[in-house]
Design a protein around this motif. Structure first.
Motif, PDB file in Angstrom:
ATOM      1  N   MET A   1       0.838  -1.168   0.000  1.00  0.00           N
ATOM      2  CA  MET A   1       0.000   0.000   0.000  1.00  0.00           C
ATOM      3  C   MET A   1       0.893   1.244   0.000  1.00  0.00           C
ATOM      4  SD  MET A   1      -2.447   1.509   2.981  1.00  0.00           S
ATOM      5  CE  MET A   1      -3.679   0.266   2.962  1.00  0.00           C
ATOM      6  N   PRO A   2       0.784   2.086  -1.020  1.00  0.00           N
ATOM      7  CA  PRO A   2       1.614   3.289  -1.106  1.00  0.00           C
ATOM      8  C   PRO A   2       1.248   4.313  -0.024  1.00  0.00           C
ATOM      9  CG  PRO A   2       0.526   2.835  -3.208  1.00  0.00           C
ATOM     10  CD  PRO A   2      -0.040   1.901  -2.197  1.00  0.00           C
ATOM     11  N   ALA A   3       2.234   5.082   0.381  1.00  0.00           N
ATOM     12  CA  ALA A   3       2.016   6.183   1.318  1.00  0.00           C
ATOM     13  C   ALA A   3       1.975   7.479   0.521  1.00  0.00           C
ATOM     14  CB  ALA A   3       3.134   6.229   2.347  1.00  0.00           C
ATOM     15  N   LEU A   4       1.044   8.355   0.871  1.00  0.00           N
ATOM     16  CA  LEU A   4       0.916   9.657   0.226  1.00  0.00           C
ATOM     17  C   LEU A   4       1.299  10.730   1.228  1.00  0.00           C
ATOM     18  CD1 LEU A   4      -0.002  11.570  -2.076  1.00  0.00           C
ATOM     19  CD2 LEU A   4      -2.297  11.455  -1.075  1.00  0.00           C
ATOM     20  N   ILE A   5       2.191  11.614   0.807  1.00  0.00           N
ATOM     21  CA  ILE A   5       2.627  12.738   1.624  1.00  0.00           C
ATOM     22  C   ILE A   5       2.291  14.000   0.837  1.00  0.00           C
ATOM     23  CG2 ILE A   5       4.602  13.856   2.730  1.00  0.00           C
ATOM     24  CD1 ILE A   5       5.984  10.990   2.286  1.00  0.00           C
TER      25      ILE A   5
ATOM     26  N   VAL B   1       5.183  -1.261   6.878  1.00  0.00           N
ATOM     27  CA  VAL B   1       5.142  -0.778   8.261  1.00  0.00           C
ATOM     28  C   VAL B   1       6.219   0.279   8.499  1.00  0.00           C
ATOM     29  CG1 VAL B   1       5.500  -1.447  10.685  1.00  0.00           C
ATOM     30  CG2 VAL B   1       4.082  -2.861   9.185  1.00  0.00           C
ATOM     31  N   VAL B   2       7.446   0.009   8.055  1.00  0.00           N
ATOM     32  CA  VAL B   2       8.550   0.955   8.232  1.00  0.00           C
ATOM     33  C   VAL B   2       8.262   2.250   7.478  1.00  0.00           C
ATOM     34  CG1 VAL B   2      10.997   1.354   7.721  1.00  0.00           C
ATOM     35  CG2 VAL B   2      10.272  -0.816   8.730  1.00  0.00           C
ATOM     36  N   THR B   3       7.715   2.139   6.269  1.00  0.00           N
ATOM     37  CA  THR B   3       7.392   3.330   5.478  1.00  0.00           C
ATOM     38  C   THR B   3       6.366   4.191   6.187  1.00  0.00           C
ATOM     39  OG1 THR B   3       7.983   2.281   3.408  1.00  0.00           O
ATOM     40  CG2 THR B   3       6.465   4.147   3.279  1.00  0.00           C
TER      41      THR B   3
ATOM     42  N   PRO C   1       9.779  -1.200  -0.479  1.00  0.00           N
ATOM     43  CA  PRO C   1      10.271  -2.540  -0.783  1.00  0.00           C
ATOM     44  C   PRO C   1      10.053  -3.438   0.446  1.00  0.00           C
ATOM     45  CG  PRO C   1      12.080  -1.164  -0.097  1.00  0.00           C
ATOM     46  CD  PRO C   1      10.836  -0.292  -0.092  1.00  0.00           C
ATOM     47  N   LEU C   2      10.425  -4.663   0.377  1.00  0.00           N
ATOM     48  CA  LEU C   2      10.455  -5.598   1.508  1.00  0.00           C
ATOM     49  C   LEU C   2       9.091  -6.039   2.026  1.00  0.00           C
ATOM     50  CD1 LEU C   2      13.354  -3.942   3.542  1.00  0.00           C
ATOM     51  CD2 LEU C   2      13.535  -5.708   1.776  1.00  0.00           C
ATOM     52  N   GLY C   3       8.082  -6.013   1.180  1.00  0.00           N
ATOM     53  CA  GLY C   3       6.776  -6.548   1.547  1.00  0.00           C
ATOM     54  C   GLY C   3       6.140  -5.869   2.742  1.00  0.00           C
ATOM     55  N   PRO C   4       5.420  -6.644   3.587  1.00  0.00           N
ATOM     56  CA  PRO C   4       4.698  -6.070   4.717  1.00  0.00           C
ATOM     57  C   PRO C   4       5.594  -5.314   5.707  1.00  0.00           C
ATOM     58  CG  PRO C   4       3.939  -8.297   4.304  1.00  0.00           C
ATOM     59  CD  PRO C   4       5.138  -8.075   3.424  1.00  0.00           C
ATOM     60  N   LEU C   5       6.801  -5.802   5.929  1.00  0.00           N
ATOM     61  CA  LEU C   5       7.729  -5.107   6.830  1.00  0.00           C
ATOM     62  C   LEU C   5       8.062  -3.723   6.275  1.00  0.00           C
ATOM     63  CD1 LEU C   5       9.592  -4.941   9.272  1.00  0.00           C
ATOM     64  CD2 LEU C   5      11.362  -6.065   7.883  1.00  0.00           C
TER      65      LEU C   5
END
Length: 154
Positions: A1-5, A124-126, A117-121
């Motif tokens: 899921m992309p993050a929007l800023i 969460v970090v993003t 990158p790195l899937g679900p992890l």
């Protein structure tokens, strides 16, 4: 899921002044002194135009980062887009919009979408760390551009 800023700034300067400052890689690097960012352009020019690539080297979170972006849309002085071609994200798209209020004020909108990158992890970090950090960097860059643009105006 992309993050929007999204960061919106109102600047007391004409859109053409703000637009040109935003595409100046020296202004960009000067706006983020803590990251010791450097920029190398594909053409050697410091002012970017459609199709140009720029590679940034910086330190974020104590780590060395390298990212290359290309200007993929360019409608002076109203809009341009840069997109990561190589770098730490699965995808990064940064749209810059400049709305003319009255010839002397500009609403500058930074809209950045990042996919981790790195899937679900990575997601969460993003969302927990990277997106808030990038928002602060965009706000810092906008404040620097605001200062320069308003100092430039008569």
């Amino acid at each position: 899921m992309p993050a929007l800023i999204e960061v919106v700034s109102v600047i007391n300067a004409a859109p053409s002044v703000v637009f040109d400052l935003t595409l100046d890689v020296d202004v960009h690097t000067a706006s983020l002194p803590a990251s010791r960012e450097t920029a190398t352009t594909s053409t050697g020019r410091r002012q970017l135009v459609l199709g140009d690539e720029v590679t940034f080297h910086a330190r974020h979170f104590g780590l060395a980062w390298r990212m290359t972006s290309r200007i993929t849309a360019y409608e002076r002085p109203y809009r341009f887009v840069d997109e990561q071609t190589r770098g730490p994200f699965r995808a990064l798209r940064h749209e810059h919009q400049f709305q003319d209020f009255d010839g002397v004020r500009t609403q500058m909108t930074d809209r950045m979408t990042i996919s981790a990158p790195l899937g679900p992890l990575g997601v969460v970090v993003t969302w927990a760390l990277v997106a808030p950090y990038l928002r602060r960097l965009l706000m810092q860059r906008a404040a620097h551009i605001t200062y320069l643009a308003q100092a430039h105006e008569p």
